[in-house]
Design an enzyme around this catalytic site. Structure first.
Site, PDB file in Angstrom:
ATOM      1  N   ARG A  53       1.072  -1.281   0.051  1.00  0.00           N
ATOM      2  CA  ARG A  53       0.200  -0.172  -0.029  1.00  0.00           C
ATOM      3  C   ARG A  53       0.870   1.317  -0.088  1.00  0.00           C
ATOM      4  O   ARG A  53       2.123   1.177   0.168  1.00  0.00           O
ATOM      5  CB  ARG A  53      -0.990  -0.168   1.375  1.00  0.00           C
ATOM      6  CG  ARG A  53      -0.555  -0.749   2.457  1.00  0.00           C
ATOM      7  CD  ARG A  53       0.673   0.011   3.114  1.00  0.00           C
ATOM      8  NE  ARG A  53       0.416   1.332   3.427  1.00  0.00           N
ATOM      9  CZ  ARG A  53       1.323   2.238   3.626  1.00  0.00           C
ATOM     10  NH1 ARG A  53       2.487   1.856   3.585  1.00  0.00           N
ATOM     11  NH2 ARG A  53       1.185   3.488   3.645  1.00  0.00           N
ATOM     12  N   GLY A  54       0.338   2.692  -0.077  1.00  0.00           N
ATOM     13  CA  GLY A  54       1.017   3.577  -0.192  1.00  0.00           C
ATOM     14  C   GLY A  54       1.147   3.854  -1.583  1.00  0.00           C
ATOM     15  O   GLY A  54       1.384   3.158  -2.419  1.00  0.00           O
ATOM     16  N   ALA A  55       0.926   5.181  -2.161  1.00  0.00           N
ATOM     17  CA  ALA A  55       0.902   5.575  -3.541  1.00  0.00           C
ATOM     18  C   ALA A  55       1.945   5.105  -4.420  1.00  0.00           C
ATOM     19  O   ALA A  55       1.558   4.507  -5.342  1.00  0.00           O
ATOM     20  CB  ALA A  55       0.317   7.053  -3.694  1.00  0.00           C
ATOM     21  N   ARG A  96      -7.850  -0.109  -6.280  1.00  0.00           N
ATOM     22  CA  ARG A  96      -7.940   0.925  -5.312  1.00  0.00           C
ATOM     23  C   ARG A  96      -8.158   2.238  -6.094  1.00  0.00           C
ATOM     24  O   ARG A  96      -7.386   2.318  -7.270  1.00  0.00           O
ATOM     25  CB  ARG A  96      -6.897   1.346  -4.469  1.00  0.00           C
ATOM     26  CG  ARG A  96      -6.585   0.011  -3.392  1.00  0.00           C
ATOM     27  CD  ARG A  96      -5.506   0.137  -2.243  1.00  0.00           C
ATOM     28  NE  ARG A  96      -6.196   1.168  -1.331  1.00  0.00           N
ATOM     29  CZ  ARG A  96      -5.399   1.404  -0.329  1.00  0.00           C
ATOM     30  NH1 ARG A  96      -4.247   1.359  -0.280  1.00  0.00           N
ATOM     31  NH2 ARG A  96      -5.959   2.256   0.700  1.00  0.00           N
ATOM     32  N   GLN A 201      -1.593   2.282   9.931  1.00  0.00           N
ATOM     33  CA  GLN A 201      -0.178   2.248   9.359  1.00  0.00           C
ATOM     34  C   GLN A 201       1.051   3.118  10.099  1.00  0.00           C
ATOM     35  O   GLN A 201       2.077   2.848   9.773  1.00  0.00           O
ATOM     36  CB  GLN A 201      -0.229   3.144   7.834  1.00  0.00           C
ATOM     37  CG  GLN A 201      -1.186   2.283   6.979  1.00  0.00           C
ATOM     38  CD  GLN A 201      -2.613   2.787   7.080  1.00  0.00           C
ATOM     39  OE1 GLN A 201      -3.190   3.005   7.947  1.00  0.00           O
ATOM     40  NE2 GLN A 201      -3.380   2.741   5.747  1.00  0.00           N
ATOM     41  N   ASP A 242      -1.630  10.991  -1.618  1.00  0.00           N
ATOM     42  CA  ASP A 242      -2.268   9.967  -2.686  1.00  0.00           C
ATOM     43  C   ASP A 242      -2.481  10.388  -4.194  1.00  0.00           C
ATOM     44  O   ASP A 242      -2.491   9.513  -5.113  1.00  0.00           O
ATOM     45  CB  ASP A 242      -3.365   9.011  -2.204  1.00  0.00           C
ATOM     46  CG  ASP A 242      -2.993   8.159  -1.088  1.00  0.00           C
ATOM     47  OD1 ASP A 242      -2.866   8.626   0.073  1.00  0.00           O
ATOM     48  OD2 ASP A 242      -2.892   7.058  -1.398  1.00  0.00           O
ATOM     49  N   ASN A 252      -5.063  12.378   0.820  1.00  0.00           N
ATOM     50  CA  ASN A 252      -3.956  11.525   1.699  1.00  0.00           C
ATOM     51  C   ASN A 252      -4.860  10.934   2.821  1.00  0.00           C
ATOM     52  O   ASN A 252      -5.940  10.892   2.977  1.00  0.00           O
ATOM     53  CB  ASN A 252      -2.882  12.390   2.317  1.00  0.00           C
ATOM     54  CG  ASN A 252      -1.909  11.674   2.729  1.00  0.00           C
ATOM     55  OD1 ASN A 252      -1.400  10.742   2.274  1.00  0.00           O
ATOM     56  ND2 ASN A 252      -1.514  11.753   3.808  1.00  0.00           N
ATOM     57  N   LYS A 253      -4.255  10.219   3.450  1.00  0.00           N
ATOM     58  CA  LYS A 253      -4.877   9.002   4.454  1.00  0.00           C
ATOM     59  C   LYS A 253      -5.896  10.070   5.451  1.00  0.00           C
ATOM     60  O   LYS A 253      -5.704  11.007   5.934  1.00  0.00           O
ATOM     61  CB  LYS A 253      -3.968   8.453   5.376  1.00  0.00           C
ATOM     62  CG  LYS A 253      -4.086   7.654   6.464  1.00  0.00           C
ATOM     63  CD  LYS A 253      -5.122   6.596   6.111  1.00  0.00           C
ATOM     64  CE  LYS A 253      -4.755   5.701   4.901  1.00  0.00           C
ATOM     65  NZ  LYS A 253      -5.819   4.883   4.158  1.00  0.00           N
TER      66      LYS A 253
HETATM   67  O1  MRU Z   1      -4.416   3.158   2.467  1.00  0.00           O
HETATM   68  P1  MRU Z   1      -2.885   3.387   2.368  1.00  0.00           P
HETATM   69  O2  MRU Z   1      -2.029   2.886   3.371  1.00  0.00           O
HETATM   70  O3  MRU Z   1      -2.363   2.975   1.192  1.00  0.00           O
HETATM   71  O4  MRU Z   1      -2.557   4.962   2.355  1.00  0.00           O
HETATM   72  C1  MRU Z   1      -1.556   5.438   2.252  1.00  0.00           C
HETATM   73  C2  MRU Z   1      -1.338   6.938   2.562  1.00  0.00           C
HETATM   74  O5  MRU Z   1      -2.297   7.717   2.771  1.00  0.00           O
HETATM   75  C3  MRU Z   1       0.071   7.695   2.287  1.00  0.00           C
HETATM   76  O6  MRU Z   1       0.123   8.615   3.140  1.00  0.00           O
HETATM   77  C4  MRU Z   1       0.111   8.084   0.815  1.00  0.00           C
HETATM   78  O7  MRU Z   1      -0.038   6.954  -0.085  1.00  0.00           O
HETATM   79  C5  MRU Z   1       1.562   8.568   0.404  1.00  0.00           C
HETATM   80  S1  MRU Z   1       2.679   7.330   0.429  1.00  0.00           S
HETATM   81  C6  MRU Z   1       4.257   7.967   0.050  1.00  0.00           C
END
Ligand code: MRU
Length: 355
Positions: A53-55, A96, A201, A242, A252-253
Protein backbone atom coordinates in the site's frame (compact mmCIF):
# COMPACT_ATOMS: atom_id res chain seq x y z
CA UNK A 1 15.79 -9.28 -3.03
CA UNK A 2 17.46 -7.10 -5.66
CA UNK A 3 18.00 -3.74 -4.03
CA UNK A 4 17.51 -0.61 -6.08
CA UNK A 5 18.94 1.39 -3.15
CA UNK A 6 22.21 0.95 -1.32
CA UNK A 7 20.77 -1.82 0.82
CA UNK A 8 20.61 0.40 3.90
CA UNK A 9 16.84 0.79 3.90
CA UNK A 10 13.95 -1.64 3.53
CA UNK A 11 13.07 -2.52 -0.06
CA UNK A 12 9.31 -2.94 -0.35
CA UNK A 13 8.99 -4.40 -3.83
CA UNK A 14 11.36 -5.81 -6.46
CA UNK A 15 11.23 -7.79 -9.69
CA UNK A 16 12.96 -11.11 -9.01
CA UNK A 17 13.27 -14.28 -11.11
CA UNK A 18 10.17 -13.73 -13.29
CA UNK A 19 8.14 -12.85 -10.20
CA UNK A 20 7.54 -9.88 -7.94
CA UNK A 21 8.73 -10.06 -4.37
CA UNK A 22 7.08 -7.74 -1.89
CA UNK A 23 6.98 -7.22 1.84
CA UNK A 24 3.68 -8.48 3.26
CA UNK A 25 2.68 -5.38 5.21
CA UNK A 26 -0.30 -7.13 6.81
CA UNK A 27 2.25 -9.07 8.90
CA UNK A 28 4.07 -6.00 10.22
CA UNK A 29 5.23 -5.18 12.82
CA UNK A 30 5.28 -8.72 14.21
CA UNK A 31 7.24 -10.28 11.39
CA UNK A 32 9.01 -9.24 8.20
CA UNK A 33 7.64 -11.67 5.62
CA UNK A 34 7.58 -11.61 1.84
CA UNK A 35 5.01 -12.58 -0.79
CA UNK A 36 6.00 -13.76 -4.25
CA UNK A 37 3.52 -12.68 -6.91
CA UNK A 38 3.59 -14.83 -10.03
CA UNK A 39 0.90 -13.06 -12.05
CA UNK A 40 -1.12 -9.85 -12.16
CA UNK A 41 -3.96 -11.38 -10.15
CA UNK A 42 -1.55 -12.02 -7.25
CA UNK A 43 -0.53 -8.38 -7.46
CA UNK A 44 -4.16 -7.19 -7.55
CA UNK A 45 -4.90 -9.31 -4.51
CA UNK A 46 -1.86 -7.94 -2.63
CA UNK A 47 -2.94 -4.35 -3.36
CA UNK A 48 -6.56 -4.99 -2.33
CA UNK A 49 -5.68 -6.57 0.98
CA UNK A 50 -3.04 -3.87 1.71
CA UNK A 51 -0.13 -6.33 1.67
CA UNK A 52 1.37 -3.52 -0.40
CA UNK A 53 0.00 0.00 0.00
CA UNK A 54 1.07 3.63 -0.23
CA UNK A 55 0.65 5.55 -3.48
CA UNK A 56 4.10 5.17 -5.09
CA UNK A 57 4.39 1.52 -4.01
CA UNK A 58 1.07 0.55 -5.56
CA UNK A 59 2.04 2.45 -8.72
CA UNK A 60 5.14 0.30 -9.12
CA UNK A 61 3.26 -2.85 -8.05
CA UNK A 62 0.63 -2.25 -10.74
CA UNK A 63 3.36 -1.62 -13.34
CA UNK A 64 5.04 -4.87 -12.37
CA UNK A 65 1.66 -6.63 -12.45
CA UNK A 66 1.23 -5.62 -16.07
CA UNK A 67 4.79 -6.71 -16.80
CA UNK A 68 4.01 -10.11 -15.23
CA UNK A 69 0.98 -10.40 -17.50
CA UNK A 70 3.14 -9.80 -20.59
CA UNK A 71 5.84 -12.13 -19.31
CA UNK A 72 3.35 -14.95 -18.70
CA UNK A 73 1.46 -14.43 -21.94
CA UNK A 74 1.60 -17.20 -24.53
CA UNK A 75 0.14 -14.97 -27.25
CA UNK A 76 2.01 -15.09 -30.51
CA UNK A 77 0.84 -11.77 -31.95
CA UNK A 78 0.72 -8.20 -30.73
CA UNK A 79 -3.06 -7.73 -31.05
CA UNK A 80 -3.79 -10.67 -28.75
CA UNK A 81 -1.14 -9.63 -26.27
CA UNK A 82 -2.45 -6.06 -26.11
CA UNK A 83 -5.94 -7.47 -25.44
CA UNK A 84 -4.56 -9.49 -22.53
CA UNK A 85 -2.71 -6.46 -21.22
CA UNK A 86 -5.86 -4.35 -21.45
CA UNK A 87 -7.79 -6.86 -19.34
CA UNK A 88 -5.00 -6.97 -16.76
CA UNK A 89 -4.85 -3.15 -16.81
CA UNK A 90 -8.56 -2.99 -15.88
CA UNK A 91 -8.23 -5.55 -13.10
CA UNK A 92 -5.27 -3.70 -11.58
CA UNK A 93 -6.84 -0.25 -11.99
CA UNK A 94 -9.95 -1.33 -10.07
CA UNK A 95 -8.01 -2.43 -6.99
CA UNK A 96 -7.98 1.00 -5.30
CA UNK A 97 -9.53 4.24 -6.55
CA UNK A 98 -7.85 7.19 -4.83
CA UNK A 99 -4.08 7.17 -5.42
CA UNK A 100 -3.33 8.35 -8.94
CA UNK A 101 0.06 6.59 -8.97
CA UNK A 102 -1.76 3.35 -9.73
CA UNK A 103 -3.01 4.64 -13.09
CA UNK A 104 0.28 6.41 -13.71
CA UNK A 105 2.20 3.13 -13.28
CA UNK A 106 -0.18 1.19 -15.52
CA UNK A 107 -0.13 3.86 -18.24
CA UNK A 108 3.66 3.94 -18.31
CA UNK A 109 3.89 0.21 -18.94
CA UNK A 110 0.95 0.06 -21.34
CA UNK A 111 2.42 2.88 -23.45
CA UNK A 112 5.75 1.05 -23.51
CA UNK A 113 4.03 -2.11 -24.80
CA UNK A 114 2.41 -0.16 -27.65
CA UNK A 115 5.81 0.87 -29.02
CA UNK A 116 6.84 -2.62 -30.16
CA UNK A 117 5.48 -4.96 -32.82
CA UNK A 118 6.93 -8.32 -31.77
CA UNK A 119 5.61 -10.03 -28.64
CA UNK A 120 9.14 -10.87 -27.48
CA UNK A 121 10.08 -7.21 -27.67
CA UNK A 122 6.93 -6.22 -25.79
CA UNK A 123 7.74 -8.72 -23.03
CA UNK A 124 11.31 -7.60 -22.72
CA UNK A 125 10.61 -3.88 -22.74
CA UNK A 126 7.66 -3.81 -20.36
CA UNK A 127 9.71 -5.73 -17.80
CA UNK A 128 12.61 -3.32 -18.26
CA UNK A 129 10.22 -0.39 -17.92
CA UNK A 130 8.69 -1.71 -14.69
CA UNK A 131 12.15 -2.37 -13.21
CA UNK A 132 13.29 1.10 -14.26
CA UNK A 133 10.26 2.64 -12.56
CA UNK A 134 11.19 0.87 -9.33
CA UNK A 135 14.74 2.26 -9.50
CA UNK A 136 13.52 5.74 -10.46
CA UNK A 137 11.22 5.76 -7.45
CA UNK A 138 14.18 5.58 -5.08
CA UNK A 139 16.14 8.24 -6.99
CA UNK A 140 13.09 10.52 -6.89
CA UNK A 141 12.59 10.01 -3.16
CA UNK A 142 16.21 10.84 -2.44
CA UNK A 143 15.95 14.01 -4.51
CA UNK A 144 12.78 15.21 -2.85
CA UNK A 145 14.19 14.18 0.51
CA UNK A 146 17.12 16.53 0.01
CA UNK A 147 14.85 19.45 -0.90
CA UNK A 148 12.71 18.72 2.16
CA UNK A 149 15.72 18.41 4.42
CA UNK A 150 16.46 22.13 4.01
CA UNK A 151 13.11 22.92 5.63
CA UNK A 152 13.94 21.13 8.88
CA UNK A 153 16.31 22.54 11.49
CA UNK A 154 18.64 20.73 13.84
CA UNK A 155 16.83 19.64 17.00
CA UNK A 156 13.30 19.92 15.63
CA UNK A 157 10.43 17.54 16.23
CA UNK A 158 8.61 16.49 13.06
CA UNK A 159 5.17 14.92 13.05
CA UNK A 160 3.98 12.60 10.30
CA UNK A 161 0.66 10.86 9.71
CA UNK A 162 0.04 7.41 8.19
CA UNK A 163 3.06 5.87 6.46
CA UNK A 164 4.81 7.69 3.65
CA UNK A 165 8.05 5.81 4.15
CA UNK A 166 10.12 3.08 2.54
CA UNK A 167 7.08 0.84 2.96
CA UNK A 168 4.85 3.19 0.95
CA UNK A 169 7.36 3.44 -1.89
CA UNK A 170 9.98 1.13 -3.35
CA UNK A 171 12.38 2.37 -0.69
CA UNK A 172 13.47 5.47 1.28
CA UNK A 173 10.03 7.09 1.30
CA UNK A 174 8.60 10.54 0.61
CA UNK A 175 7.72 12.17 3.97
CA UNK A 176 10.08 9.72 5.69
CA UNK A 177 12.54 10.30 2.85
CA UNK A 178 12.69 13.89 4.09
CA UNK A 179 13.37 12.60 7.61
CA UNK A 180 16.08 10.21 6.35
CA UNK A 181 17.69 12.98 4.36
CA UNK A 182 17.73 15.28 7.41
CA UNK A 183 19.45 12.53 9.41
CA UNK A 184 21.97 11.91 6.60
CA UNK A 185 22.80 15.64 6.62
CA UNK A 186 23.94 15.31 10.22
CA UNK A 187 21.05 17.21 11.82
CA UNK A 188 19.46 15.47 14.80
CA UNK A 189 15.70 15.42 14.84
CA UNK A 190 12.97 13.30 16.33
CA UNK A 191 9.73 12.08 14.83
CA UNK A 192 6.20 11.86 16.18
CA UNK A 193 4.09 9.24 14.40
CA UNK A 194 0.32 9.13 14.74
CA UNK A 195 -1.21 5.66 15.08
CA UNK A 196 -3.47 6.31 12.06
CA UNK A 197 -6.67 4.48 12.89
CA UNK A 198 -8.25 2.32 11.69
CA UNK A 199 -5.54 0.40 9.77
CA UNK A 200 -2.70 1.67 11.99
CA UNK A 201 -0.17 2.45 9.27
CA UNK A 202 1.51 4.85 11.73
CA UNK A 203 2.07 2.38 14.54
CA UNK A 204 2.47 -0.78 12.47
CA UNK A 205 4.56 0.65 9.63
CA UNK A 206 6.02 4.12 10.30
CA UNK A 207 7.12 3.25 13.83
CA UNK A 208 8.43 -0.10 12.55
CA UNK A 209 10.59 1.32 9.78
CA UNK A 210 11.95 4.21 11.85
CA UNK A 211 12.85 1.87 14.70
CA UNK A 212 14.37 -0.47 12.07
CA UNK A 213 16.62 2.40 10.90
CA UNK A 214 17.45 3.64 14.40
CA UNK A 215 15.60 6.96 13.96
CA UNK A 216 14.17 8.52 17.13
CA UNK A 217 10.38 8.06 16.98
CA UNK A 218 7.52 8.41 19.44
CA UNK A 219 4.06 7.05 18.80
CA UNK A 220 0.89 8.92 19.79
CA UNK A 221 -2.83 8.24 19.46
CA UNK A 222 -4.43 10.24 16.65
CA UNK A 223 -6.47 12.01 19.29
CA UNK A 224 -3.33 13.47 20.94
CA UNK A 225 -2.31 15.68 17.99
CA UNK A 226 -4.01 18.82 19.31
CA UNK A 227 -2.57 18.35 22.78
CA UNK A 228 0.98 18.02 21.50
CA UNK A 229 0.64 20.99 19.19
CA UNK A 230 -0.90 23.18 21.89
CA UNK A 231 1.99 22.27 24.18
CA UNK A 232 4.62 23.23 21.57
CA UNK A 233 5.89 19.67 21.23
CA UNK A 234 5.85 19.73 17.41
CA UNK A 235 7.83 22.04 15.11
CA UNK A 236 6.86 20.85 11.63
CA UNK A 237 4.48 18.37 9.99
CA UNK A 238 5.43 16.38 6.87
CA UNK A 239 2.97 13.94 5.27
CA UNK A 240 2.73 12.10 1.95
CA UNK A 241 -0.07 12.23 -0.62
CA UNK A 242 -2.17 9.90 -2.74
CA UNK A 243 -3.21 12.53 -5.25
CA UNK A 244 -2.55 16.26 -5.57
CA UNK A 245 -4.72 18.39 -7.82
CA UNK A 246 -3.54 21.38 -9.85
CA UNK A 247 -5.28 23.59 -7.29
CA UNK A 248 -3.04 22.17 -4.54
CA UNK A 249 -5.80 20.09 -2.90
CA UNK A 250 -4.14 17.05 -1.34
CA UNK A 251 -5.82 13.66 -1.00
CA UNK A 252 -4.12 11.64 1.71
CA UNK A 253 -4.87 9.19 4.50
CA UNK A 254 -7.97 9.91 6.54
CA UNK A 255 -7.07 12.25 9.39
CA UNK A 256 -4.57 14.30 7.40
CA UNK A 257 -7.08 17.15 7.12
CA UNK A 258 -7.53 17.27 10.90
CA UNK A 259 -3.76 17.36 11.41
CA UNK A 260 -3.45 20.20 8.86
CA UNK A 261 -6.23 22.23 10.51
CA UNK A 262 -4.62 21.84 13.92
CA UNK A 263 -1.20 22.74 12.50
CA UNK A 264 -2.68 25.92 11.00
CA UNK A 265 -4.33 26.82 14.30
CA UNK A 266 -0.98 26.48 16.09
CA UNK A 267 1.18 28.15 13.41
CA UNK A 268 3.06 24.94 12.69
CA UNK A 269 4.23 24.58 9.05
CA UNK A 270 2.45 21.69 7.34
CA UNK A 271 4.32 20.20 4.36
CA UNK A 272 3.35 17.54 1.83
CA UNK A 273 6.09 15.43 0.23
CA UNK A 274 5.21 13.70 -3.05
CA UNK A 275 6.72 12.85 -6.43
CA UNK A 276 5.32 14.35 -9.64
CA UNK A 277 3.67 10.97 -10.34
CA UNK A 278 1.21 11.81 -7.52
CA UNK A 279 -0.09 14.93 -9.29
CA UNK A 280 -3.36 14.88 -11.17
CA UNK A 281 -3.39 17.97 -13.37
CA UNK A 282 -6.64 17.03 -15.13
CA UNK A 283 -9.37 16.20 -12.63
CA UNK A 284 -11.24 18.34 -10.13
CA UNK A 285 -12.04 17.57 -6.53
CA UNK A 286 -15.53 16.26 -7.29
CA UNK A 287 -14.14 13.77 -9.84
CA UNK A 288 -12.05 11.88 -7.29
CA UNK A 289 -13.36 8.76 -5.61
CA UNK A 290 -12.54 8.49 -1.92
CA UNK A 291 -12.13 4.80 -1.15
CA UNK A 292 -14.48 3.43 1.47
CA UNK A 293 -13.13 0.38 3.18
CA UNK A 294 -14.65 -2.49 5.11
CA UNK A 295 -16.51 -1.73 8.32
CA UNK A 296 -14.45 -4.51 9.90
CA UNK A 297 -11.49 -2.13 10.04
CA UNK A 298 -13.49 0.07 12.41
CA UNK A 299 -15.43 -2.41 14.50
CA UNK A 300 -12.51 -4.69 15.31
CA UNK A 301 -9.03 -4.39 16.71
CA UNK A 302 -7.40 -7.67 15.77
CA UNK A 303 -9.90 -10.39 16.60
CA UNK A 304 -11.71 -8.32 19.22
CA UNK A 305 -14.93 -6.54 18.40
CA UNK A 306 -14.94 -3.01 19.83
CA UNK A 307 -18.33 -1.71 18.69
CA UNK A 308 -21.84 -3.07 19.19
CA UNK A 309 -23.48 -5.01 16.40
CA UNK A 310 -26.15 -2.90 14.71
CA UNK A 311 -24.21 0.38 14.82
CA UNK A 312 -23.88 2.18 11.46
CA UNK A 313 -20.26 2.56 10.32
CA UNK A 314 -18.64 4.95 7.88
CA UNK A 315 -15.04 4.21 6.92
CA UNK A 316 -13.57 6.65 4.37
CA UNK A 317 -9.89 5.87 3.79
CA UNK A 318 -8.78 9.33 2.58
CA UNK A 319 -9.61 12.99 3.04
CA UNK A 320 -8.80 16.25 1.28
CA UNK A 321 -6.60 19.00 2.66
CA UNK A 322 -7.16 22.37 1.08
CA UNK A 323 -4.23 24.42 -0.23
CA UNK A 324 -4.51 27.25 2.30
CA UNK A 325 -3.49 24.80 5.04
CA UNK A 326 -0.30 23.75 3.23
CA UNK A 327 3.01 25.61 3.67
CA UNK A 328 4.71 23.85 0.77
CA UNK A 329 4.74 20.75 -1.43
CA UNK A 330 8.09 18.99 -1.57
CA UNK A 331 8.79 17.35 -4.95
CA UNK A 332 11.85 15.99 -6.75
CA UNK A 333 11.94 19.30 -8.65
CA UNK A 334 12.04 21.42 -5.50
CA UNK A 335 9.63 22.82 -2.92
CA UNK A 336 6.51 24.40 -4.41
CA UNK A 337 5.00 27.23 -2.38
CA UNK A 338 1.57 28.88 -2.62
CA UNK A 339 -0.11 29.96 -4.79
CA UNK A 340 0.03 26.35 -5.94
CA UNK A 341 -2.08 26.62 -9.08
CA UNK A 342 0.34 29.03 -10.79
CA UNK A 343 3.52 27.65 -9.20
CA UNK A 344 2.77 24.03 -10.16
CA UNK A 345 2.05 24.76 -13.80
CA UNK A 346 5.68 25.15 -15.02
CA UNK A 347 6.54 21.72 -13.58
CA UNK A 348 4.14 20.03 -15.96
CA UNK A 349 4.78 22.06 -19.06
CA UNK A 350 7.58 19.86 -20.41
CA UNK A 351 6.30 16.66 -22.06
CA UNK A 352 8.39 14.50 -19.69
CA UNK A 353 6.29 15.56 -16.74
CA UNK A 354 2.87 15.11 -18.32
CA UNK A 355 0.71 13.27 -15.85
O1 MRU B 1 -4.32 3.24 2.57
P1 MRU B 1 -2.85 3.43 2.38
O2 MRU B 1 -2.03 2.84 3.47
O3 MRU B 1 -2.40 3.02 1.00
O4 MRU B 1 -2.67 5.02 2.45
C1 MRU B 1 -1.38 5.54 2.29
C2 MRU B 1 -1.30 6.99 2.45
O5 MRU B 1 -2.29 7.67 2.62
C3 MRU B 1 0.04 7.62 2.29
O6 MRU B 1 0.17 8.74 3.11
C4 MRU B 1 0.21 8.05 0.82
O7 MRU B 1 -0.05 6.99 -0.03
C5 MRU B 1 1.55 8.58 0.55
S1 MRU B 1 2.75 7.32 0.49
C6 MRU B 1 4.25 7.96 0.04
Amino acid sequence: MAKPNDGKYLTTIAWENDGVKLIDQTKLPESLEYIICKNHLDIADAIKKLAIRGAPAIGVAAAMGLALCANNSTCSNKVKMMEELELAYDVLLKTRPTAINLKWGLDRVFEEAKKYDEVDDIRKHVILQAIKMSHDDVTTNKLLGRFGSDLINDGEVVMTHCNAGALATVSYGTALGVIRSVMESGKKISVIATETRPVMQGSRLTAFELVHDGIDVSLIPDTAVGYLMANKMIDKVVVGADRILKSGHVFNKIGTYQVALLAKAHNIPFYVAAPLSTFDMHNNEEDIVIEERSVDEVVRIGEKRIAPTGVRIFNPAFDVTSPELIAGIITEKGVIYPPFESNLKPLFESTNNKV
